[in-house]
Design a protein around this motif. Structure first.
Motif, PDB file in Angstrom:
ATOM      1  N   LYS A  92      -9.054 -31.533  56.343  1.00  0.00           N
ATOM      2  CA  LYS A  92      -8.928 -31.644  54.999  1.00  0.00           C
ATOM      3  C   LYS A  92      -7.683 -32.000  54.339  1.00  0.00           C
ATOM      4  O   LYS A  92      -7.797 -32.472  53.154  1.00  0.00           O
ATOM      5  N   LYS A  93      -6.671 -32.062  54.947  1.00  0.00           N
ATOM      6  CA  LYS A  93      -5.403 -32.560  54.369  1.00  0.00           C
ATOM      7  C   LYS A  93      -5.233 -33.960  54.653  1.00  0.00           C
ATOM      8  O   LYS A  93      -4.306 -34.559  54.377  1.00  0.00           O
ATOM      9  N   GLU A  94      -6.319 -34.907  55.113  1.00  0.00           N
ATOM     10  CA  GLU A  94      -6.270 -36.248  55.483  1.00  0.00           C
ATOM     11  C   GLU A  94      -5.818 -37.169  54.227  1.00  0.00           C
ATOM     12  O   GLU A  94      -6.544 -36.676  53.059  1.00  0.00           O
ATOM     13  N   PRO A  95      -4.961 -37.789  54.057  1.00  0.00           N
ATOM     14  CA  PRO A  95      -4.546 -38.686  52.926  1.00  0.00           C
ATOM     15  C   PRO A  95      -5.668 -39.555  52.635  1.00  0.00           C
ATOM     16  O   PRO A  95      -6.655 -39.846  53.375  1.00  0.00           O
ATOM     17  N   PRO A  96      -5.866 -39.874  51.231  1.00  0.00           N
ATOM     18  CA  PRO A  96      -7.022 -40.636  50.969  1.00  0.00           C
ATOM     19  C   PRO A  96      -7.181 -42.314  51.354  1.00  0.00           C
ATOM     20  O   PRO A  96      -5.845 -42.659  51.653  1.00  0.00           O
ATOM     21  N   ARG A  97      -8.228 -42.670  51.505  1.00  0.00           N
ATOM     22  CA  ARG A  97      -8.161 -44.121  51.973  1.00  0.00           C
ATOM     23  C   ARG A  97      -7.565 -45.028  50.797  1.00  0.00           C
ATOM     24  O   ARG A  97      -7.694 -44.393  49.579  1.00  0.00           O
ATOM     25  N   PRO A  98      -7.100 -46.111  51.232  1.00  0.00           N
ATOM     26  CA  PRO A  98      -6.573 -47.082  50.001  1.00  0.00           C
ATOM     27  C   PRO A  98      -7.723 -47.160  49.083  1.00  0.00           C
ATOM     28  O   PRO A  98      -8.888 -47.516  49.483  1.00  0.00           O
ATOM     29  N   GLY A  99      -7.405 -47.210  47.988  1.00  0.00           N
ATOM     30  CA  GLY A  99      -8.288 -47.451  46.884  1.00  0.00           C
ATOM     31  C   GLY A  99      -9.120 -46.279  46.384  1.00  0.00           C
ATOM     32  O   GLY A  99      -9.989 -46.245  45.468  1.00  0.00           O
ATOM     33  N   SER A 100      -8.892 -45.209  46.881  1.00  0.00           N
ATOM     34  CA  SER A 100      -9.566 -43.784  46.628  1.00  0.00           C
ATOM     35  C   SER A 100      -8.809 -43.030  45.749  1.00  0.00           C
ATOM     36  O   SER A 100      -7.584 -43.263  45.604  1.00  0.00           O
ATOM     37  N   VAL A 101      -9.387 -42.063  45.097  1.00  0.00           N
ATOM     38  CA  VAL A 101      -8.724 -41.263  44.221  1.00  0.00           C
ATOM     39  C   VAL A 101      -8.999 -39.749  44.630  1.00  0.00           C
ATOM     40  O   VAL A 101     -10.154 -39.276  44.967  1.00  0.00           O
ATOM     41  N   ARG A 102      -8.188 -38.880  44.683  1.00  0.00           N
ATOM     42  CA  ARG A 102      -8.427 -37.417  45.063  1.00  0.00           C
ATOM     43  C   ARG A 102      -9.042 -36.533  43.941  1.00  0.00           C
ATOM     44  O   ARG A 102      -8.854 -37.185  42.975  1.00  0.00           O
ATOM     45  N   PRO A 103      -9.757 -35.668  44.266  1.00  0.00           N
ATOM     46  CA  PRO A 103     -10.449 -34.789  43.441  1.00  0.00           C
ATOM     47  C   PRO A 103      -9.324 -34.176  42.721  1.00  0.00           C
ATOM     48  O   PRO A 103      -8.472 -33.919  42.964  1.00  0.00           O
ATOM     49  N   THR A 104      -9.478 -33.978  41.370  1.00  0.00           N
ATOM     50  CA  THR A 104      -8.699 -33.113  40.510  1.00  0.00           C
ATOM     51  C   THR A 104      -8.413 -31.586  40.999  1.00  0.00           C
ATOM     52  O   THR A 104      -9.417 -31.052  41.420  1.00  0.00           O
ATOM     53  N   SER A 105      -7.201 -31.342  41.217  1.00  0.00           N
ATOM     54  CA  SER A 105      -6.686 -30.309  41.668  1.00  0.00           C
ATOM     55  C   SER A 105      -7.291 -29.030  40.816  1.00  0.00           C
ATOM     56  O   SER A 105      -6.620 -29.047  39.636  1.00  0.00           O
ATOM     57  N   ARG A 106      -7.846 -27.896  41.058  1.00  0.00           N
ATOM     58  CA  ARG A 106      -7.920 -26.735  40.255  1.00  0.00           C
ATOM     59  C   ARG A 106      -6.819 -26.067  39.844  1.00  0.00           C
ATOM     60  O   ARG A 106      -6.689 -25.693  38.732  1.00  0.00           O
ATOM     61  N   ARG A 107      -5.902 -25.945  40.717  1.00  0.00           N
ATOM     62  CA  ARG A 107      -4.520 -25.389  40.520  1.00  0.00           C
ATOM     63  C   ARG A 107      -3.887 -26.079  39.508  1.00  0.00           C
ATOM     64  O   ARG A 107      -3.007 -25.588  38.554  1.00  0.00           O
ATOM     65  N   LEU A 108      -3.867 -27.421  39.486  1.00  0.00           N
ATOM     66  CA  LEU A 108      -3.202 -28.091  38.360  1.00  0.00           C
ATOM     67  C   LEU A 108      -3.795 -27.913  36.932  1.00  0.00           C
ATOM     68  O   LEU A 108      -3.256 -27.837  36.058  1.00  0.00           O
ATOM     69  N   LEU A 109      -5.126 -27.539  37.205  1.00  0.00           N
ATOM     70  CA  LEU A 109      -5.888 -27.537  35.758  1.00  0.00           C
ATOM     71  C   LEU A 109      -5.600 -26.182  35.245  1.00  0.00           C
ATOM     72  O   LEU A 109      -5.201 -25.849  34.161  1.00  0.00           O
ATOM     73  N   VAL A 110      -5.289 -25.031  35.913  1.00  0.00           N
ATOM     74  CA  VAL A 110      -4.805 -23.569  35.750  1.00  0.00           C
ATOM     75  C   VAL A 110      -3.478 -23.867  35.070  1.00  0.00           C
ATOM     76  O   VAL A 110      -3.196 -23.374  34.185  1.00  0.00           O
ATOM     77  N   ALA A 111      -2.494 -24.566  35.882  1.00  0.00           N
ATOM     78  CA  ALA A 111      -1.236 -24.702  35.311  1.00  0.00           C
ATOM     79  C   ALA A 111      -1.025 -25.345  34.016  1.00  0.00           C
ATOM     80  O   ALA A 111      -0.438 -25.121  33.173  1.00  0.00           O
ATOM     81  N   ILE A 112      -2.020 -26.442  33.835  1.00  0.00           N
ATOM     82  CA  ILE A 112      -2.027 -26.955  32.448  1.00  0.00           C
ATOM     83  C   ILE A 112      -2.538 -26.077  31.423  1.00  0.00           C
ATOM     84  O   ILE A 112      -2.011 -25.986  30.341  1.00  0.00           O
ATOM     85  N   ALA A 113      -3.635 -25.217  31.843  1.00  0.00           N
ATOM     86  CA  ALA A 113      -3.932 -24.162  30.923  1.00  0.00           C
ATOM     87  C   ALA A 113      -2.912 -23.271  30.522  1.00  0.00           C
ATOM     88  O   ALA A 113      -2.946 -22.838  29.161  1.00  0.00           O
TER      89      ALA A 113
END
Length: 172
Positions: A14-35
């Motif tokens: 699950k902690k595998e880095p994304p393949r080149p040209g891919s985008v990670r899903p938005t982190s729920r923690r980051l959204l909570v921190a922004i809120a």
């Protein structure tokens, strides 16, 4: 076989880095921190305006309608994109898919910030709920915060709909 992988394939972590040209899903923690940051901004803004002798802005019906309209558009785009990519497995123009992905991500981030700001507004007027003016401000700001959460949800659904489904016949 442990790990549930096919022979010759490395186990997927699950902690595998994304393949080149891919985008990670938005982190729920980051959204909570922004809120949370948005709450601090909203409360600070109201206090700063009122300490300077001004009147803090109120959330209007037009704001609620505009946010609700945006949420509806995002939900419709997410549904349409999900049907095309995930259900019918149609190919989509790459530039269009990237555009929809970025709209989804941006909507989630902006929606999270506005959720916090509107919640901060509501919290600022909560202590004076006894009179009708502050009560109306709390209700309108809370409604805007809830609708902003819908924008976040729709943005995340649009982002998720843009994922390329894994082809079970295809091996890396």
């Amino acid at each position: 076989m442990s790990g549930g992988t096919e022979p010759g394939q490395a186990p997927r972590d699950k902690k595998e880095p994304p393949r080149p040209g891919s985008v990670r899903p938005t982190s729920r923690r980051l959204l909570v921190a922004i809120a949370v940051l948005g709450v601090a901004i909203g409360v600070t803004m109201v206090k700063a305006i009122e300490s300077g002798g001004g009147v803090a802005p109120a959330v209007s019906w037009l704001t609620l309608i505009a946010w609700a309209f945006l949420a509806a558009l995002l939900f419709a785009a997410a549904r349409n994109t999900n049907q095309r990519i995930q259900v019918r497995r149609e190919r989509m123009e790459p530039s269009r898919a990237v555009f929809l992905l970025m709209i989804g991500k941006a909507s989630a981030f902006v929606g999270a910030l506005c959720t916090g700001v509107y919640a901060g507004f509501a919290l600022s007027f909560l202590q004076a709920m006894g009179s009708s003016g502050p009560r109306n401000r709390v209700i309108m700001a809370a409604a805007a915060a809830v609708i902003s959460v819908l924008v976040v949800t729709a943005g995340l659904l649009l982002e998720r709909a843009c994922r390329i489904p894994e082809d079970p016949d295809e091996t890396p």
